[in-house]
Design a protein around this motif. Sequence first.
Motif, PDB file in Angstrom:
ATOM      1  N   ARG A 108       0.834  -1.201   0.000  1.00 23.62           N
ATOM      2  CA  ARG A 108       0.000   0.000   0.000  1.00 23.62           C
ATOM      3  C   ARG A 108       0.870   1.252   0.000  1.00 23.62           C
ATOM      4  O   ARG A 108       0.492   2.275  -0.576  1.00 23.62           O
ATOM      5  CB  ARG A 108      -0.944  -0.016   1.203  1.00 23.62           C
ATOM      6  N   LYS A 129      -1.153   2.624  -3.703  1.00 23.75           N
ATOM      7  CA  LYS A 129      -2.421   2.337  -3.033  1.00 23.75           C
ATOM      8  C   LYS A 129      -3.441   1.737  -3.988  1.00 23.75           C
ATOM      9  O   LYS A 129      -4.176   0.815  -3.628  1.00 23.75           O
ATOM     10  CB  LYS A 129      -2.968   3.617  -2.400  1.00 23.75           C
ATOM     11  N   CYS A 161      -2.530  -1.825  -4.969  1.00 23.43           N
ATOM     12  CA  CYS A 161      -2.754  -2.697  -3.814  1.00 23.43           C
ATOM     13  C   CYS A 161      -4.233  -3.018  -3.662  1.00 23.43           C
ATOM     14  O   CYS A 161      -4.608  -4.163  -3.381  1.00 23.43           O
ATOM     15  CB  CYS A 161      -2.209  -2.039  -2.550  1.00 23.43           C
ATOM     16  N   ALA A 162      -5.091  -2.009  -3.850  1.00 18.98           N
ATOM     17  CA  ALA A 162      -6.533  -2.252  -3.759  1.00 18.98           C
ATOM     18  C   ALA A 162      -6.989  -3.214  -4.843  1.00 18.98           C
ATOM     19  O   ALA A 162      -7.826  -4.098  -4.601  1.00 18.98           O
ATOM     20  CB  ALA A 162      -7.282  -0.925  -3.856  1.00 18.98           C
ATOM     21  N   PHE A 197      -7.320  -0.470   5.737  1.00 17.03           N
ATOM     22  CA  PHE A 197      -7.255   0.824   5.058  1.00 17.03           C
ATOM     23  C   PHE A 197      -7.204   1.985   6.039  1.00 17.03           C
ATOM     24  O   PHE A 197      -6.973   3.119   5.626  1.00 17.03           O
ATOM     25  CB  PHE A 197      -8.453   0.994   4.113  1.00 17.03           C
ATOM     26  N   THR A 234      -7.019   7.139   1.224  1.00 17.40           N
ATOM     27  CA  THR A 234      -7.328   5.893   0.513  1.00 17.40           C
ATOM     28  C   THR A 234      -8.501   6.061  -0.435  1.00 17.40           C
ATOM     29  O   THR A 234      -9.058   5.072  -0.908  1.00 17.40           O
ATOM     30  CB  THR A 234      -7.637   4.783   1.525  1.00 17.40           C
ATOM     31  N   ALA A 282      -7.979   4.599  -3.984  1.00 16.76           N
ATOM     32  CA  ALA A 282      -7.854   3.144  -3.955  1.00 16.76           C
ATOM     33  C   ALA A 282      -9.204   2.485  -3.691  1.00 16.76           C
ATOM     34  O   ALA A 282      -9.557   1.480  -4.331  1.00 16.76           O
ATOM     35  CB  ALA A 282      -6.836   2.740  -2.897  1.00 16.76           C
ATOM     36  N   PHE A 339      -1.729   4.239   6.755  1.00 20.83           N
ATOM     37  CA  PHE A 339      -1.609   3.089   5.856  1.00 20.83           C
ATOM     38  C   PHE A 339      -1.253   1.834   6.627  1.00 20.83           C
ATOM     39  O   PHE A 339      -1.568   0.742   6.191  1.00 20.83           O
ATOM     40  CB  PHE A 339      -0.536   3.369   4.793  1.00 20.83           C
TER      41      PHE A 339
END
Length: 1276
Positions: A905, A909, A912-913, A956, A963, A966, A1260
Amino acid sequence: MIAAQDLHTEFQFPQEAESQWSSDTDLEDPDGKDAKPGKGMAAKKGKKALGDKAKGGGAKKAPGLGRVNGHHQENGMENMTLFEVVKMGKSATQSVVDDWIEAYKLDRDVALLDLINFFIQCSGCKGAVSGEMFRNMQNSEIIRKMTEEFDEDGGDYPLTLTGPQWKKFRISFYDFIAVLVCQCQYSIIYDEYMMDTIISLLTGLSDSQVRAFRHTSTLAAMKLMTALVNVALNLSINMDNTQRQYEAERNKVAAKRANDRLELLLQKRKELQENQDEIENMMNAIFKGVFVHRYRDAIAEIRAICIEEIGVWMKLYSDAFLNDSYLKYVGWTMHDKQGEVRLKCVNALQGLFYSRELGARLELFTSRFKDRIVSMTLDKEYDVAVQAIKLLTLVLQSSDEVLTAEDCESVYHLVYSAHRPIAVSAGEFLFKKLFSHRGPEEEGLPRRGRQSLNGGLIKTTVFFFLESELHEHGAYLVDSLWECGSELLKDWETMISLLLDEPMAGEEALTDRQETALVEIMLCAIRQACECHPPVGRSTGKRVMTAKEKKTQLDDRTRITEMFAVALPLLLAKFCVDIDKVTNLLQIPKYFDLDIYTTGRLEKHLDALLRQIWEVQDKHTDTEVLEACSTTYHSLGNEEFTIFNRVDINRSQLLDELVDKYNRLLEDFLQEGEEPDEDDSYQVLSTLKKISAFHNAHDLSKWDLFTSNYRLLNTGLQNGDMPEQIVIHAMQCTHYIILWHLAKVSDGSSLKGDMVTLRKQMRAFCVMCQRYLNNINNAVKEQAFTILCDLLLIFSHQIMSSGREQLEPLFYTPDSSLQADMLNYILDQVFIDQDDDNNSTDEQQDDEASKIEALHKRRNLLAAYCKLIIYNVVEMNTGADIFKQYMRFYNDYGDIIKETISKTRQINKVQCAKTLVLSLQMLFDEMLSELGVNVDRSTSAFCGIKELARRFSLTFGLDQLKTREAIAMLHKNGIEFAFQEPSPQGLGSPPLNLAFLDVLSEFSSKLIRQDKRTVHTYLERFMTVQMALQREDCWLPLISYRNSLQARGDDDTMSVISGISSRGSTRSKKSKTVTASKRKLPEEESSCSSSDAVLMNREQNVQTPVMIHSPHLTSTVLRDPKKLRPEDSYTASFTMPTEQHPHQPAPLQQQQTHHHHQAAIDYNTQVTWMLTQRQQAEASQQQERVSMHYAKMRNHMQQAIRRGSGLMEDDEEPIVEDVMMSSEDRLEDINEGMDFDTMDIDLPTSKNRRERTELKPDYFDPSSIMDDSVLNVSMF
């Protein structure tokens, strides 16, 4: 002995305290004899009730000249209270007390009032006792009055405040009470007025419900008691002296006897006895009135004060207090729940056991509470455990018979504790028990050597080490004994004698196991002396060595070199074939001072050592022994010392011989047409092991071993019958070749074409390792995988960092096939059940140690691959196969996977999501393949996927703005996946993956309100009118997901709008006249613009059903466009991205569009009517929830809404929901029309509506917020 008097007749206490004392019988005479009744404090003539002004001598008015409240008007201290003087600490305590005594002699009421207010102010109370209150009110009434004036909002008071000033105040507070009693001990404390008043006041305050009063008064009473104990002790000593003088005078002959002196001594003893009785009455009053009730107070600090002081009393005045009537309180309190109190109990007992005389009087107590003391060595509070062990050491010194063998054994094993203070304390206990006793037969033994006293003690140490059965923790044992037994452990001469000399006649020789243990202890002692820090796992932080310690270190190192330079070749010659002994002995030279070989003319011993090392490597094939030989050559071959040439020549001759032998054997081994026998394989393997071990620490590049090793590995792939150990060591040796080659290229010491050669060798070797990943042998695959992970990380983009751009040609990125092979290896070898581990035999599976070792190996493999993900060596989406295992293998790999998610992340971000939602999609597809297309959302498989989504959502954090992008991308991918596949049952049935929306709803709470609307709009692009009207159970995931996107209120408390509203509500009504454009915060503008730039624009040419945006059935539907709320206007500009994967089919609604184009008008009407009905129902429900508030604000609300928000005049009732959820400018306009204060509310900053600037800078890392203290639930 303190007599227990009837306290009802002494002086007036609060009625509650009297009832408590009358029921307490703990202080009766332990001998069963009633003490001689002394004069009670209320029995003397002239005693006045407490609070009445005493009349008589010394009660005249103090002259006001030069004094205020008994203090000199000097040094800027005029008009200062006693509390302020003590707090400032500018005057010596002695002078402050002297001033108060002078004031007391002039007017004792004024001085005593100052002293009373001193205790009141020390409690943090702002009130003060006036002269009128002192004269006319009882203590209970005064305390009640002070309690009413006490300000408890702050919660802090002088005894709990931090800082150097208050620390100094507490010391001054203790000193003031002690000096006050000491200065008054000859007259004032016996006037039946001062002490009666103080004790009565402190007793009443100690029973208060106010913690500050109770804490301060208890501390003052305990310190007062300690001062009185000193006075009683002095009186007791004086009485004994007077009695001896009286007896001596009376025993004289009549002619020499002085009758006047006898009468004088008799009168003095009588006065001392009366004073003693008076002091004992005071101490009894404090003990029964304060201690007996406060030692079990609810506050741990108060209980600790009581136990600490009673320990002081028993040590100071043991004749009166060191008996079971008082010791029982300490014994009972050792079971206290708070470690602070238990620590005070142990410290109090330590003070008693330090004295052998006092320790002998504790036999009954020790027998009663010994088990509890022994159990406290395992206390969860390390400080308590340390002091408990020290207490047992003192008990051991006082008597050897108290502690049984079982009690001692419970302490012995603590020498292996990872907590160093506990281990050191246990080591001291062990040393006292086993090594401190010397018999008369040991007095004449020599100081050094096999027959010395240390020889027997070293044997005892070896026996203890073997009996503990923790052979891998010799360094811990040595470290535990180092502080108390370093002289013994540094007796290396005796250790060498025990290993080399033959036993004397009648002496039992050491066994092979004992010799191995002795060699290990000797090595650990050498390491401890030379490195001067604890072993790994027991470090207490970096500590700077003193000059004395540095000198000791140098002296020890010199003595070690001089001694072992001669003895080490002899030891290696004797134990040449023993693997364990040789491995430990070969580690000793790295602690040598190599200059001594030259200065001490010990070159011949160096040659002997090199010959023994050569012989050891020739006889052994064990990896540990060979690596020890290689390390020893590396330690001795330091270029800074003159012995380098001698060592280098010997090493080069050895390596030449090994390489020549290896090439010769390899030619015969790989000769075509002949199958090698076992003897040839063994010879090749043993030589390859030695070369690989030496290549680890020495550069063998000049022998060009890469070609030979590559040929060997290639032949193994072609034939498939190569022994696995040969393949493993050949790969390891080739790995070392590449690393040494890289080191030369990085330093710039290589030739021109070396970089090209290295690039070719590295890439060819990676391909070779990839091919071995598909080998049938698990050990070979593990070696290939480990080497690949190392090489890919070394030759990744990191190789060009720190100014090494010239190494860019060496940069290597793994292709997709290599990434897939490595991922498949991880999935096959790591994510397996414990019973399915085929690396272990049936017998090993039953062995817990082997299972732990196998798990440790799998964790290392997973960590190596996750490192490639974190450093962006492999594609991040390959982590989806690992992330999906988070729940199933949480106990084994949860920490590794969680840390990997956190690090990815930080890198990206959005990506990663995408990886997280991909892992959920993979699990969903696996569930469909196993259970079929009809998804039952109550199954354990689906619940597991949803729980995993919830865990992912928690990672998150709380900062939704960071975030935001993401989370939006995660919802986009999830929606596309849900509508990706049409239903196999045809039209009218839900899409195949529709149930995935139920999983996706776990992330809805992470969307801010604007994004919820945008995501809802994007969801509607995939919906048809039939989908919107469906209410069957199979459509519940869609319904619940839409509801989660349309919900308002609680889940929006962290949104931007609510954050602004929170801040706006704190403003005063008069200041709320600024325009909406000025009130708009930069934070809101940046949040909107960033989301527009991040997410891609909607494609205009995509065919979608004609869906009308859901109207909000409030009074704002006909609002002028210019007056739309920010979130309404935001929906049009913040659009969802429409990127689609190449393999993604057209959305489901595109296949059904032709069914609806013919009736677009009917469709629009139908949808409008449906949504109108639903939102009207929602509005009515919301109105019911706010009906209680609505009745109160209705008149003001209608005017404010019509004036500020542009509602239509014909609206019958305002929509409270729309008004309360509006943006900041509308909320302020509403508040302007409120004449009552109940609407101007601001939530405390500890709630979710706190300002964004108060939040932590980054969330994060889930570990920073997702703990029990924040969520009140365990995260996993």
